[in-house]
Design a protein around this motif. Structure first.
Motif, mmCIF file in Angstrom:
data_model
loop_
_atom_site.group_PDB
_atom_site.id
_atom_site.type_symbol
_atom_site.label_atom_id
_atom_site.label_comp_id
_atom_site.label_asym_id
_atom_site.label_seq_id
_atom_site.Cartn_x
_atom_site.Cartn_y
_atom_site.Cartn_z
ATOM 1 N N GLU A 41 0.616 -1.222 -0.137
ATOM 2 C CA GLU A 41 -0.076 -0.173 -0.027
ATOM 3 C C GLU A 41 0.840 1.278 0.142
ATOM 4 O O GLU A 41 1.952 1.265 0.385
ATOM 5 C CB GLU A 41 -0.925 -0.161 1.459
ATOM 6 N N SER A 42 0.288 2.393 -0.620
ATOM 7 C CA SER A 42 1.101 3.829 -0.487
ATOM 8 C C SER A 42 -0.090 4.780 -0.731
ATOM 9 O O SER A 42 -0.992 4.523 -1.476
ATOM 10 C CB SER A 42 2.080 3.612 -1.776
ATOM 11 N N PRO A 43 0.023 5.952 -0.265
ATOM 12 C CA PRO A 43 -0.768 7.078 -0.788
ATOM 13 C C PRO A 43 -0.476 7.356 -2.415
ATOM 14 O O PRO A 43 -1.589 7.919 -2.838
ATOM 15 C CB PRO A 43 -0.489 7.994 0.117
ATOM 16 N N VAL A 44 0.475 6.674 -2.694
ATOM 17 C CA VAL A 44 0.595 7.316 -4.151
ATOM 18 C C VAL A 44 -0.123 6.099 -5.095
ATOM 19 O O VAL A 44 0.437 4.773 -5.270
ATOM 20 C CB VAL A 44 2.333 7.347 -4.431
ATOM 21 N N VAL A 46 -0.385 4.851 -8.031
ATOM 22 C CA VAL A 46 0.283 4.246 -9.014
ATOM 23 C C VAL A 46 0.980 2.884 -8.281
ATOM 24 O O VAL A 46 1.053 1.832 -9.088
ATOM 25 C CB VAL A 46 1.298 5.044 -9.846
ATOM 26 N N ILE A 47 1.460 3.169 -7.392
ATOM 27 C CA ILE A 47 2.226 2.012 -6.642
ATOM 28 C C ILE A 47 1.451 0.803 -6.384
ATOM 29 O O ILE A 47 1.665 -0.337 -7.025
ATOM 30 C CB ILE A 47 2.887 2.604 -5.274
ATOM 31 N N VAL A 124 10.214 0.598 -12.928
ATOM 32 C CA VAL A 124 11.596 0.542 -12.507
ATOM 33 C C VAL A 124 11.441 1.172 -10.875
ATOM 34 O O VAL A 124 12.001 0.603 -9.924
ATOM 35 C CB VAL A 124 12.465 1.647 -13.076
ATOM 36 N N LEU A 125 10.668 2.302 -10.591
ATOM 37 C CA LEU A 125 10.493 3.154 -9.417
ATOM 38 C C LEU A 125 9.685 2.047 -8.199
ATOM 39 O O LEU A 125 10.023 1.874 -7.247
ATOM 40 C CB LEU A 125 10.063 4.270 -9.629
ATOM 41 N N VAL A 126 8.532 1.502 -9.013
ATOM 42 C CA VAL A 126 7.941 0.621 -8.017
ATOM 43 C C VAL A 126 8.749 -0.694 -7.668
ATOM 44 O O VAL A 126 8.566 -1.205 -6.331
ATOM 45 C CB VAL A 126 6.709 0.111 -8.800
ATOM 46 N N ASP A 128 11.884 -0.707 -7.071
ATOM 47 C CA ASP A 128 12.820 -0.007 -6.028
ATOM 48 C C ASP A 128 12.099 0.157 -4.639
ATOM 49 O O ASP A 128 12.489 -0.174 -3.675
ATOM 50 C CB ASP A 128 13.343 1.342 -6.564
ATOM 51 N N PHE A 129 10.697 0.469 -4.727
ATOM 52 C CA PHE A 129 9.832 0.625 -3.560
ATOM 53 C C PHE A 129 9.651 -0.614 -2.996
ATOM 54 O O PHE A 129 9.661 -0.760 -1.743
ATOM 55 C CB PHE A 129 8.311 1.472 -4.286
ATOM 56 N N PHE A 131 11.596 -3.370 -3.191
ATOM 57 C CA PHE A 131 12.694 -3.726 -2.678
ATOM 58 C C PHE A 131 12.889 -3.058 -1.189
ATOM 59 O O PHE A 131 13.330 -3.833 -0.360
ATOM 60 C CB PHE A 131 13.799 -3.406 -3.689
ATOM 61 N N ALA A 132 12.709 -1.809 -1.309
ATOM 62 C CA ALA A 132 12.852 -1.141 0.099
ATOM 63 C C ALA A 132 12.128 -1.829 1.037
ATOM 64 O O ALA A 132 12.326 -1.762 2.200
ATOM 65 C CB ALA A 132 12.804 0.475 -0.120
ATOM 66 N N ARG A 133 10.817 -1.791 0.842
ATOM 67 C CA ARG A 133 9.665 -2.378 1.689
ATOM 68 C C ARG A 133 10.158 -3.513 2.048
ATOM 69 O O ARG A 133 9.916 -4.083 3.308
ATOM 70 C CB ARG A 133 8.245 -2.518 1.028
ATOM 71 N N GLU A 136 12.356 -3.060 4.859
ATOM 72 C CA GLU A 136 11.684 -2.773 6.114
ATOM 73 C C GLU A 136 11.114 -3.834 6.838
ATOM 74 O O GLU A 136 11.228 -4.071 8.059
ATOM 75 C CB GLU A 136 10.639 -1.618 5.843
ATOM 76 N N ALA B 158 11.644 6.249 -3.311
ATOM 77 C CA ALA B 158 10.902 5.469 -4.489
ATOM 78 C C ALA B 158 9.449 6.085 -4.494
ATOM 79 O O ALA B 158 9.096 6.359 -5.581
ATOM 80 C CB ALA B 158 10.906 3.962 -4.474
ATOM 81 N N GLU B 159 8.766 6.252 -3.371
ATOM 82 C CA GLU B 159 7.703 6.754 -3.372
ATOM 83 C C GLU B 159 7.418 8.186 -3.962
ATOM 84 O O GLU B 159 6.583 8.608 -4.665
ATOM 85 C CB GLU B 159 6.921 6.652 -1.976
#
Lengths: 339, 339
Positions: A41-44, A46-47, A124-126, A128-129, A131-133, A136, B158-159
């Motif tokens: 989940e994300s407030p953005v 597209v993600i 690409v950016l999602v 990265d997201f 991967f970072a999540r 976490e 990323a977000e």
């Protein structure tokens, strides 16, 4: 004819299954899937939209299944095991998103690849997201050792992908390098998935390394069979994506073996279609005939079967039980599956 | 004329400098740079070649400088502080590689962007590799808290990048969303860089959050000034990359303010060049005139200066000394720098 021999031989092999594992792990995987949904989940907007496109398409969730099963076999699942399983799936999903951009793939899990719907940049950016999540989630487990396992696996995967790129369009790539590539890009995450499950369960060193060894061998078997199935397997019923590797000039084992076995006879053909990338629609058919005719596909399946045996052998130290049986069946499934 | 007012006002501001910090941190940064070189190595030649192209091009290494300086101010550097500084630079380098692919940028740090030399695929994958290596370095520090800080920062970045993509070509984007974007894509890593340095030094909670607040404000000031400098700053001496944001349709503050301040008068122009992406070479000049003429650039610099003041105020709890002075100067430098 080689095709019949391969088919006959394949029929004699153990028909593995992933169904037993899926049934056993259903409860754990419900928790893993809930966590996956929650953490993408994300407030953005597209993600989650892009992530959901890929994650809802499913796939068998083999890697988180491995984490959960390894934890169960090694002592039991707990919150950390569930979180690591979700993290493993996020790492995998991130690499799929990036791979599809890198390979300009059209399809993924039977659906239009995300980068073709949302564009390469969000894909690409999602990635990265996610991967970072994943990291976490790992942090929340408090297990520095599991973090080390999955961080290392992530750098090995990227290294393997770059090595694969550097090695494509080389019909004379040595098999050792091919094996190094599939170990890095695929088997390492299977190994890390199983290893981190064992770590989460607080298993002893012997069990941790046994489960890592199991994952590595299963991963190698899976990728070898993937590479074989890209040439349509041994049946005429070609999969939807058959020929992708060939069209991308990927130097996979079936191709490498066929090139070696037709040396002096088909050099011009291979040079044109692999090195010079000049392919007509008929060339895939011809390549497939050479790969089948030289027994290259059979050899690839044989090698996969050897790794499946090695995977099962790695489980020797564990007591018999449903989880062990399910993992043994998974190893056979890696070889006997049709897609 | 607005240009002269802005220029005059700018002259009255503190002339910050990064030189003091660079000199003070020289010893620590030698260790950081050695670690960066060591950990970007790989047996796959494309990886160190591509990474070196970007890393050797330099840049000021502001983020690892922040980590080192925060550690020094909060108690002292140690092995963990050096490793986290290198990890922060790897995370930053990974995002640069991906951003340049995403934005199709031609230049980075005055050199041809890596994806134009090696291709987009290796640039994406080497970014992934460096990102994974960053987490391996963090694991070595043994600090789960620092890992949490940097993992969270990575997902926020990323977000922010995705939000920026979704918000481009919108000349009426609200300023709150613009600020959210630059906080996420830029300031968050500055904040995490400083925070993780303080964590590595074993600082108390008050100092950790003060250094995080400092980093966040400095990062906001930096990005605001970056966005202003993309319109050539207030001088006629346009930077080499001036106009990149405009050509990409990025909704940055100078543009948003100019659009708002010319409402009813230039709507057709903004719609054509930002929304419809129909630009001629003369349009950047015209946009720049409107941005300067409406005082939009001045307002952007003013806001950056406010954040620089907030950054300096966040350091109030620390005793005076050379590191504190160097960080105060860095905050002013964020605003007064020419590029």
């Amino acid at each position: 004819m080689a095709l019949d021999v391969a088919e006959a031989k394949r029929e004699t092999r153990a028909r593995g299954s992933v169904e037993g594992l899926i049934a056993l792990a259903a409860g754990d995987m419900t928790a893993v899937n809930a966590l996956i949904r929650e953490r993408m989940e994300s407030p953005v907007p597209v993600i989650p939209a892009l992530a959901d496109h890929l994650i809802a398409a499913g796939g068998k969730r083999l890697r988180p299944l491995l984490t959960v099963a390894a934890a169960r076999l090694a002592g039991g699942t707990n919150d950390a095991g569930i979180k690591l399983a979700a993290a493993v799936e996020f790492v995998h999903t991130a690499t799929l998103l990036h791979d599809d951009v890198v390979d300009s793939s059209n399809l993924r899990r039977g659906k239009t690849a995300a980068h073709l719907i949302w564009g390469a940049a969000p894909a690409v950016l999602v990635g990265d997201f996610l991967f970072a999540r994943a990291f976490e989630l790992m942090v929340e487990t408090g297990s520095m050792r599991a973090l080390g396992v999955l961080a290392h696996a992530s750098s090995v995967i990227a290294e393997g992908e770059v090595l694969q790129l550097s090695s494509s369009h080389d019909p004379n790539l040595d098999q050792a390098t091919y094996l190094k590539i599939i170990e890095a890009k695929t088997a390492e995450l299977f190994a890390a998935a199983a290893e981190s499950g064992a770590v989460a369960a607080g298993a002893d060193e012997g069990k941790i390394s046994a489960l890592r060894a199991y994952g590595l061998s299963v991963g190698l078997a899976f990728q070898l069979v993937d590479d074989a199935l890209d040439y349509g397997g041994v049946t005429e019923d070609l999969g939807k994506n058959a020929g992708d590797d060939f069209r991308e000039g990927k130097a996979t084992l079936p191709l490498l073996l066929a090139v070696a076995r037709t040396q002096g006879r088909e050099d011009a053909f291979w040079r044109r279609v692999v090195v010079d990338k000049e392919q007509t629609d008929a060339d895939f058919k011809r390549a497939r005939e050479l790969i089948l005719g030289t027994g290259a596909l059979e050899t690839t399946f044989d090698l996969a079967a050897e790794y499946a045996e090695a995977a099962k052998a790695a489980l020797a130290a564990f007591e018999d039980g449903p989880w062990k049986t399910a993992l043994q069946d998974l190893a056979d499934f890696a070889v006997s599956r049709a897609a």
